[in-house]
Scaffold this active site. Structure first.
Site, mmCIF file in Angstrom:
data_model
loop_
_atom_site.group_PDB
_atom_site.id
_atom_site.type_symbol
_atom_site.label_atom_id
_atom_site.label_comp_id
_atom_site.label_asym_id
_atom_site.label_seq_id
_atom_site.Cartn_x
_atom_site.Cartn_y
_atom_site.Cartn_z
ATOM 1 N N ILE A 155 0.822 -1.202 0.000
ATOM 2 C CA ILE A 155 0.000 0.000 0.000
ATOM 3 C C ILE A 155 0.857 1.253 0.000
ATOM 4 O O ILE A 155 1.726 1.428 0.863
ATOM 5 C CB ILE A 155 -0.935 0.006 1.224
ATOM 6 C CG1 ILE A 155 -1.807 -1.248 1.218
ATOM 7 C CG2 ILE A 155 -1.803 1.258 1.237
ATOM 8 C CD1 ILE A 155 -2.593 -1.451 2.493
ATOM 9 N N SER A 185 8.239 5.522 3.090
ATOM 10 C CA SER A 185 7.407 4.926 4.143
ATOM 11 C C SER A 185 6.059 4.456 3.594
ATOM 12 O O SER A 185 5.457 5.107 2.760
ATOM 13 C CB SER A 185 7.176 5.930 5.267
ATOM 14 O OG SER A 185 6.497 7.068 4.791
ATOM 15 N N SER A 186 5.581 3.309 4.081
ATOM 16 C CA SER A 186 4.328 2.773 3.576
ATOM 17 C C SER A 186 3.853 1.624 4.456
ATOM 18 O O SER A 186 4.185 1.552 5.624
ATOM 19 C CB SER A 186 4.479 2.337 2.126
ATOM 20 O OG SER A 186 3.216 2.251 1.524
ATOM 21 N N ARG A 187 3.098 0.703 3.838
ATOM 22 C CA ARG A 187 2.400 -0.329 4.614
ATOM 23 C C ARG A 187 2.200 -1.588 3.771
ATOM 24 O O ARG A 187 2.018 -1.514 2.549
ATOM 25 C CB ARG A 187 1.055 0.248 5.056
ATOM 26 C CG ARG A 187 0.027 -0.722 5.559
ATOM 27 C CD ARG A 187 -1.207 0.044 5.949
ATOM 28 N NE ARG A 187 -2.280 -0.828 6.414
ATOM 29 C CZ ARG A 187 -3.335 -0.402 7.089
ATOM 30 N NH1 ARG A 187 -3.452 0.878 7.383
ATOM 31 N NH2 ARG A 187 -4.264 -1.244 7.481
#
Length: 222
Positions: A155, A185-187
């Site tokens: 994501i 930065s992420s998920r």
């Protein structure tokens, strides 16, 4: 130390800009302080690019019933949900938030064959927000395993706007194999059959390919 190939353009540009800044710093007759500060700033950015796109080797734990983390970072969600985009079934969900300081190379949680990779357009909410899982741009990779179907969703966030999946349908990947990266930065959301038992909890820090995040509670399909 290895570096993710997706980071080479960023590293190359940072090196070139740093070299240009250094040239002006050492040849300028005026504004020396300005060029010196600029050079140091460029060097810091270059160092960060090397750090961010690092791709260290990992010791993959052995065992036929283990599922490892797909990402480095902090566990922010452990729940049971109905996944209605691909699986259309009740599943266990594990979400991991990656800060800019984490390794961003993603790894396969459990051995299987990739059956589908789909990029979904969307928004760019902060990755730790609940709505990010539903509405943010993402790449969804469906993997068929001997324990059922597994879904991995990379994501994008407010800073990270590009998720890369290196795998393609038909690829056979082993537990801990690299399969992609999210830039900055992420998920990552991992969806597992109910036959998996998640053993980490919200707030735990995990490492891709090394931390055991779940175990299977049923026998392999024959």
């Amino acid at each position: 130390m290895k570096f993710a190939p997706e980071g080479i353009p960023f590293i190359a540009v940072a090196l070139i800009v740093s070299a240009v800044a250094a040239f002006f710093t050492f040849t300028a007759n005026r504004h020396i302080v300005f060029y010196l500060v600029l050079m140091l700033f460029c060097i810091d950015i270059t160092a960060f690019m090397f750090y961010f796109f690092r791709d260290p080797e990992r010791v993959i734990p052995q065992g036929e019933n283990i599922i490892v983390s797909p990402a480095d970072g902090k566990v922010i969600v452990v729940s049971e949900v109905f996944e209605n985009t691909v699986l259309n079934d009740n599943v266990r969900k594990l979400s991991i938030f990656m800060s800019p300081l984490n390794v961003h190379v993603n790894r396969i949680p459990y051995t299987g064959t990739v059956v589908n990779v789909k990029r979904n357009a969307g928004n760019f909410f902060k990755a730790f927000m609940d709505e990010a899982s539903l509405t943010n741009e993402n790449v969804t990779t469906t993997v068929e395993t001997d324990r059922g179907t597994m879904l991995i969703k990379q994501i994008a966030g407010s800073v990270a706007r590009r998720a890369v999946c290196r795998a393609a349908p038909g690829d056979r990947l082993l537990t801990g194999d690299r399969f992609g990266i999210i830039k900055f930065s992420s998920r990552v959301d991992l969806f597992l059959p109910l036959s998996a038992q998640i053993i980490v909890k919200t707030g735990d820090m995990v490492r891709a390919g090394e931390t055991i995040v779940a175990t299977w509670t049923q026998e392999k399909e024959r």
